[in-house]
Design an enzyme around this catalytic site. Structure first.
Site, short mmCIF file in Angstrom:
data_model
loop_
_atom_site.label_atom_id
_atom_site.label_comp_id
_atom_site.label_asym_id
_atom_site.label_seq_id
_atom_site.Cartn_x
_atom_site.Cartn_y
_atom_site.Cartn_z
N SER A 179 1.27 -1.17 0.14
CA SER A 179 0.05 0.18 -0.58
C SER A 179 1.24 1.31 0.16
O SER A 179 1.51 1.46 -1.04
CB SER A 179 -1.19 0.08 1.33
OG SER A 179 -1.99 1.01 0.65
N ASP A 396 -8.86 -5.53 -4.73
CA ASP A 396 -8.12 -5.07 -4.09
C ASP A 396 -9.45 -4.03 -4.85
O ASP A 396 -8.54 -3.32 -5.85
CB ASP A 396 -6.89 -4.71 -4.08
CG ASP A 396 -6.69 -3.53 -3.47
OD1 ASP A 396 -7.50 -3.14 -2.64
OD2 ASP A 396 -4.56 -3.59 -3.55
N HIS A 421 -6.18 -6.64 -0.82
CA HIS A 421 -5.42 -5.39 -0.99
C HIS A 421 -4.05 -6.38 0.04
O HIS A 421 -4.15 -7.13 1.01
CB HIS A 421 -5.56 -4.58 0.57
CG HIS A 421 -4.84 -3.60 0.10
ND1 HIS A 421 -5.23 -2.81 -0.93
CD2 HIS A 421 -3.89 -3.26 1.76
CE1 HIS A 421 -4.41 -1.60 -0.81
NE2 HIS A 421 -3.62 -1.40 0.65
#
Length: 462
Positions: A179, A396, A421
């Site tokens: 991320s 995601d 994710h």
């Protein structure tokens, strides 16, 4: 009986799409890695030692001499001085111990890569606070919370480790992150290619910036039907309810893992499928529809069964790290979002930079610089860089801002059809889908090639 509200609550889940409205989406990213009282401890995580390194508060000026202690974790159980490597986790917006406990992939591959593991905490998060308790006092104290300063921290830490650890000086370093941490891993390879031989950037929305990707009442009855801890009293509360529900759908999509997990909240395997079983039929009475929506929300907010009511006033994933990330999104990490209610599952919402900027100024006394990230890191013009893996899961929501196609032979995209994710950074699990196993295998092969190339180059220079 509040039909428009009910229609939104249902359509906000049933209509297909990936775009995300500004308030819920920004909160979703700001809480992307934030812990709850349920802390995950994957079996793959081994022993590590905790250390601190003295960092400059300002790497780019010459007037301020102040320093702070950056926390980092180190594990060397599988590290070998001969032919070994260093996997360096580029910490993101939260406590580094929590990230370490949720990045089992690095522990799983440490022996195969003969790797030392280093988990570096991002400045202004966890215990790495440049001004201690005053770090979030005002914009003057927050002025040094930037990605550039964080990357410089990582570079200085790597130099320090290679200097003090015998055998580490001539070993290849690979950056790993997920991320925002994945964004940093990619940017670190771009800006400091002499420091790291490659980077694994998992679920890294490096293109979710300006002009790179398209942005896209019965109050008592609702309060009782949704078992809210605090009753709705006005239209502002209804908007908060909508945002809270939208944020819940975003989080569910991000952690749609194939096994039980407690990354953001305690959840069942494939939680989206569990939620969908309550929302298959819109042609029911309002009372039944409201009950179904409550059951769907309950999967995320009360799967453990311990909550007596659903609390909208609490952040969906806790409060850790929200101050720092809120400031970052108001300065350089400006990620536009918009929705139209036709091609997505949310109410129409246009991106309004002036409104966003005004809100930032009210909160922090700063104005965002929406073009700075593309100026600093190149936007889509990154083909001159090498050795970066961009992994994304099709489940995601953030994959829309990531690199999903190969750019060159060494800037490669790995897509995980059944992945949520940064699922690939989690510890291996018996329920991991085949597509995930293949992705991890390919990631390790690229890393091994980077390590071989490093040692071959080292031999040629001697």
């Amino acid at each position: 009986m509040g039909c428009p509200v009910l229609l939104f609550l249902l359509l906000a889940f049933l209509m297909p799409g990936v775009a995300i409205p500004v308030p819920p989406a920004l909160r979703a990213l700001s809480n992307l890695h934030l812990s709850t009282s349920f802390t995950s401890h994957p079996a793959a995580v081994g022993n590590y030692s905790i250390h601190y390194f003295e960092q400059k508060v300002d790497h780019f000026g010459f007037k301020i001499d102040k320093t702070f202690k950056q926390r980092y974790l180190l594990a060397d159980q599988h590290w070998q001085k001969e032919g070994g490597s260093i996997l360096f986790y580029t910490g993101n917006e939260g406590d580094i111990i929590w990230f370490c406990n949720n990045t089992g992939f690095m522990w799983d591959v440490a022996e195969e890569l003969k790797a030392m593991l280093v988990f570096a905490e991002h400045r202004y998060y966890g215990k790495s606070l440049p001004f201690g308790a005053s770090s979030f006092k005002d914009s003057r104290h927050l002025n040094f919370l930037t990605s550039e300063q964080a990357l410089a921290d990582f570079g200085e830490l790597i130099k320090h480790l290679k200097r003090i650890i015998p055998g580490a000086e001539n070993q290849p370093v690979i950056a790993v992150g997920g991320s925002y941490g994945g964004v940093l891993a990619a940017w670190f390879r771009m800006k400091y290619p002499h420091m790291v031989v490659g980077a694994l950037a998992a679920s890294a929305p490096i293109w979710q910036f300006e002009d790179i990707v398209p942005c896209g009442t019965g109050l008592d009855w609702l309060s009782e039907g949704l078992h809210l801890c605090t009753p709705l009293t006005n239209s502002q509360d209804v908007q908060r309810l909508k945002d809270w529900i939208s944020e819940t759908w975003v989080h569910l999509a991000m952690v749609d893992y194939p096994y039980e997990s407690d990354f953001l909240q305690p959840l069942p395997a494939w939680p989206v499928k569990v939620v969908c079983q309550y929302l298959r039929n819109p042609h029911v009475s309002e009372k039944e529809l409201l009950q179904n929506i409550f059951q769907a929300l309950n999967v995320y907010h009360n799967y453990s069964g311990q909550a007596r009511c659903l609390n909208m006033s609490e952040a969906a994933t806790g409060s850790l790290g929200t101050q720092g990330w809120s400031y970052q999104t108001c300065t350089e990490m400006v990620m536009p979002f918009c929705t139209n209610g036709i091609d997505d599952m949310f109410e129409p919402h246009s991106w309004d930079l002036k409104e966003f900027s005004d809100d930032c100024f009210k909160q922090w006394g700063v104005k965002p610089r929406p073009s700075w990230i593309t100026t600093m890191y190149g936007g889509k013009d990154i083909s001159s860089h090498t050795n970066i893996i961009f992994s994304n899961g099709d489940l995601d929501p953030w994959s829309g801002g990531g690199v999903t196609k190969n750019i060159t032979d060494t800037l490669v995209a790995i897509t995980i059809p059944d992945g949520a994710h940064h699922l690939d950074l989690r510890a291996s699990n018996a329920f991991d889908p085949t597509s995930l196993l293949l992705a991890r295998s390919l990631e390790v092969k690229y890393m091994q090639q980077w390590i071989r190339d490093f040692y071959a180059s080292l031999r040629n220079t001697r």
